[in-house]
Design a protein around this motif. Structure first.
Motif, PDB file in Angstrom:
ATOM      1  N   THR A  66       0.850  -1.195   0.000  1.00  0.00           N
ATOM      2  CA  THR A  66       0.000   0.000   0.000  1.00  0.00           C
ATOM      3  C   THR A  66       0.887   1.248   0.000  1.00  0.00           C
ATOM      4  O   THR A  66       1.484   1.543  -1.011  1.00  0.00           O
ATOM      5  CB  THR A  66      -0.993  -0.033   1.180  1.00  0.00           C
ATOM      6  OG1 THR A  66      -0.254  -0.192   2.391  1.00  0.00           O
ATOM      7  CG2 THR A  66      -2.007  -1.154   1.007  1.00  0.00           C
ATOM      8  N   GLU A  67       1.022   1.921   1.167  1.00  0.00           N
ATOM      9  CA  GLU A  67       1.815   3.168   1.063  1.00  0.00           C
ATOM     10  C   GLU A  67       3.276   3.033   1.486  1.00  0.00           C
ATOM     11  O   GLU A  67       3.634   2.133   2.238  1.00  0.00           O
ATOM     12  CB  GLU A  67       1.134   4.321   1.804  1.00  0.00           C
ATOM     13  CG  GLU A  67       1.342   4.322   3.285  1.00  0.00           C
ATOM     14  CD  GLU A  67       0.016   4.241   4.026  1.00  0.00           C
ATOM     15  OE1 GLU A  67      -0.165   5.031   4.970  1.00  0.00           O
ATOM     16  OE2 GLU A  67      -0.829   3.389   3.694  1.00  0.00           O
ATOM     17  N   THR A  68       4.097   3.956   0.973  1.00  0.00           N
ATOM     18  CA  THR A  68       5.536   3.971   1.251  1.00  0.00           C
ATOM     19  C   THR A  68       5.813   4.623   2.603  1.00  0.00           C
ATOM     20  O   THR A  68       5.284   5.688   2.911  1.00  0.00           O
ATOM     21  CB  THR A  68       6.269   4.777   0.161  1.00  0.00           C
ATOM     22  OG1 THR A  68       6.031   4.142  -1.087  1.00  0.00           O
ATOM     23  CG2 THR A  68       7.767   4.822   0.411  1.00  0.00           C
ATOM     24  N   GLU A  69       6.678   3.970   3.390  1.00  0.00           N
ATOM     25  CA  GLU A  69       7.061   4.552   4.677  1.00  0.00           C
ATOM     26  C   GLU A  69       8.423   5.226   4.631  1.00  0.00           C
ATOM     27  O   GLU A  69       8.703   6.120   5.428  1.00  0.00           O
ATOM     28  CB  GLU A  69       7.104   3.448   5.731  1.00  0.00           C
ATOM     29  CG  GLU A  69       5.756   2.812   6.000  1.00  0.00           C
ATOM     30  CD  GLU A  69       5.851   1.823   7.153  1.00  0.00           C
ATOM     31  OE1 GLU A  69       6.260   0.674   6.904  1.00  0.00           O
ATOM     32  OE2 GLU A  69       5.547   2.212   8.286  1.00  0.00           O
ATOM     33  N   GLY A  70       9.271   4.764   3.700  1.00  0.00           N
ATOM     34  CA  GLY A  70      10.606   5.365   3.623  1.00  0.00           C
ATOM     35  C   GLY A  70      11.512   4.599   2.686  1.00  0.00           C
ATOM     36  O   GLY A  70      11.078   3.646   2.025  1.00  0.00           O
ATOM     37  N   SER A 121      22.235   5.811   4.086  1.00  0.00           N
ATOM     38  CA  SER A 121      21.253   6.805   4.530  1.00  0.00           C
ATOM     39  C   SER A 121      19.840   6.246   4.515  1.00  0.00           C
ATOM     40  O   SER A 121      19.458   5.537   3.591  1.00  0.00           O
ATOM     41  CB  SER A 121      21.278   8.044   3.626  1.00  0.00           C
ATOM     42  OG  SER A 121      22.415   8.832   3.893  1.00  0.00           O
ATOM     43  N   LEU A 122      19.098   6.619   5.552  1.00  0.00           N
ATOM     44  CA  LEU A 122      17.660   6.298   5.610  1.00  0.00           C
ATOM     45  C   LEU A 122      16.861   7.593   5.481  1.00  0.00           C
ATOM     46  O   LEU A 122      17.210   8.608   6.099  1.00  0.00           O
ATOM     47  CB  LEU A 122      17.335   5.618   6.954  1.00  0.00           C
ATOM     48  CG  LEU A 122      15.847   5.517   7.341  1.00  0.00           C
ATOM     49  CD1 LEU A 122      15.048   4.666   6.364  1.00  0.00           C
ATOM     50  CD2 LEU A 122      15.703   4.934   8.760  1.00  0.00           C
ATOM     51  N   PHE A 123      15.805   7.533   4.685  1.00  0.00           N
ATOM     52  CA  PHE A 123      14.909   8.677   4.504  1.00  0.00           C
ATOM     53  C   PHE A 123      13.504   8.257   4.892  1.00  0.00           C
ATOM     54  O   PHE A 123      13.043   7.189   4.478  1.00  0.00           O
ATOM     55  CB  PHE A 123      14.903   9.126   3.033  1.00  0.00           C
ATOM     56  CG  PHE A 123      16.254   9.541   2.533  1.00  0.00           C
ATOM     57  CD1 PHE A 123      16.653  10.864   2.573  1.00  0.00           C
ATOM     58  CD2 PHE A 123      17.139   8.588   2.035  1.00  0.00           C
ATOM     59  CE1 PHE A 123      17.918  11.241   2.114  1.00  0.00           C
ATOM     60  CE2 PHE A 123      18.408   8.953   1.570  1.00  0.00           C
ATOM     61  CZ  PHE A 123      18.793  10.283   1.609  1.00  0.00           C
ATOM     62  N   LYS A 124      12.817   9.088   5.658  1.00  0.00           N
ATOM     63  CA  LYS A 124      11.417   8.822   5.993  1.00  0.00           C
ATOM     64  C   LYS A 124      10.535   9.481   4.939  1.00  0.00           C
ATOM     65  O   LYS A 124      10.896  10.545   4.412  1.00  0.00           O
ATOM     66  CB  LYS A 124      11.085   9.393   7.378  1.00  0.00           C
ATOM     67  CG  LYS A 124      11.910   8.784   8.512  1.00  0.00           C
ATOM     68  CD  LYS A 124      11.244   7.518   9.055  1.00  0.00           C
ATOM     69  CE  LYS A 124      12.068   6.826  10.120  1.00  0.00           C
ATOM     70  NZ  LYS A 124      12.027   7.483  11.426  1.00  0.00           N
ATOM     71  N   ALA A 125       9.379   8.870   4.662  1.00  0.00           N
ATOM     72  CA  ALA A 125       8.514   9.368   3.585  1.00  0.00           C
ATOM     73  C   ALA A 125       8.123  10.836   3.784  1.00  0.00           C
ATOM     74  O   ALA A 125       7.984  11.582   2.816  1.00  0.00           O
ATOM     75  CB  ALA A 125       7.265   8.498   3.485  1.00  0.00           C
TER      76      ALA A 125
END
Ligand code: HEC
Length: 186
Positions: free
Chosen positions: A115-119, A144-148
């Motif tokens: 369903t939706e993207t979290e990151g 690197s981690l990116f949040k939506a």
């Protein structure tokens, strides 16, 4: 031409040479890394090579299916280079998209779907140790981690604390969980 005018021209030429030279070095490494080592999410990764998906099992009792998916992409040229050499080439990018999932009874059975993207987790191969002293680079990669909700700025502060402990089991494969990516095996 008087000498002060000549000096201005020469200085200008040297300066622009330095600036262009610097930009060219950063650019030829990766379009997703600036000259300070800041990583950005490749906007077109969904049209890259889809390496595979990790289904996160629903952990509540009596619930079937997956509660999330981790979908992993890389550049098509990274796949062909890896098949030839067994190594990730300099500049290789791995994007792992975190998605929520739902499970429904469908005509095919009990099925989970994204369903939706979290990151997004992003790793960029750097075989030359370009960004010494930068806490997002080391062990041959940028991390690197990116949040939506803020895709422009990473939440990662220090890859040694935020990433490495969980990637230790994959150390012998250059920190990558290659077992989930059959495409790399040819
Ligand atoms: C909680 C443990 C954990 C942490 C923390 C973690 N990872 Fe991972 N990572 C994994 C596991 C396990 C996989 C493969 C299976 C999966 O996705 O569930 C993976 C897969 C990946 C992938 C896909 C390529 C691969 O290695 O298979 C990328 C890219 C990635 N991680 C980047 C990062 C970055 C960048 C950080 C730090 C900001 C990080 N990870 C932190 C456990 C972790």
């Amino acid at each position: 031409m008087n000498s002060s005018r000549a000096f201005v021209l020469v200085t200008g030429a040297v300066l622009s040479g330095l600036i262009l030279g610097g930009a060219a070095v950063a650019e030829s490494f990766s379009p997703y890394v600036d000259d300070k080592g800041k990583i950005s999410i490749p906007t077109d990764f969904r049209s890259w090579y889809f390496l595979g998906s990790w289904g996160v099992a629903a952990d509540e009792e009596g619930k079937a299916g997956s509660k999330g998916f981790h979908n992993v992409y890389t550049q098509p040229e990274t796949v062909s280079a890896f098949r030839k050499t067994g190594k990730f080439p300099d500049g290789a990018v791995l994007v792992k998209e975190l998605l929520k999932a739902k499970t429904d009874g469908m005509t095919t059975g009990e099925i989970s779907y994204a369903t939706e993207t979290e990151g997004w987790f992003v790793m960029i191969k750097d075989s030359k140790g370009r960004f010494k002293g930068n806490k997002l680079w080391g062990r041959g990669w940028g991390w690197s981690l990116f949040k939506a909700k803020d895709p422009k700025n990473t939440v990662t502060k220090n890859f040694k604390a935020n990433c490495i402990p969980c990637h230790v089991p994959a150390k012998k494969n250059d920190w990558i969980y290659v077992r989930g990516y059959p495409a790399l095996k040819n």
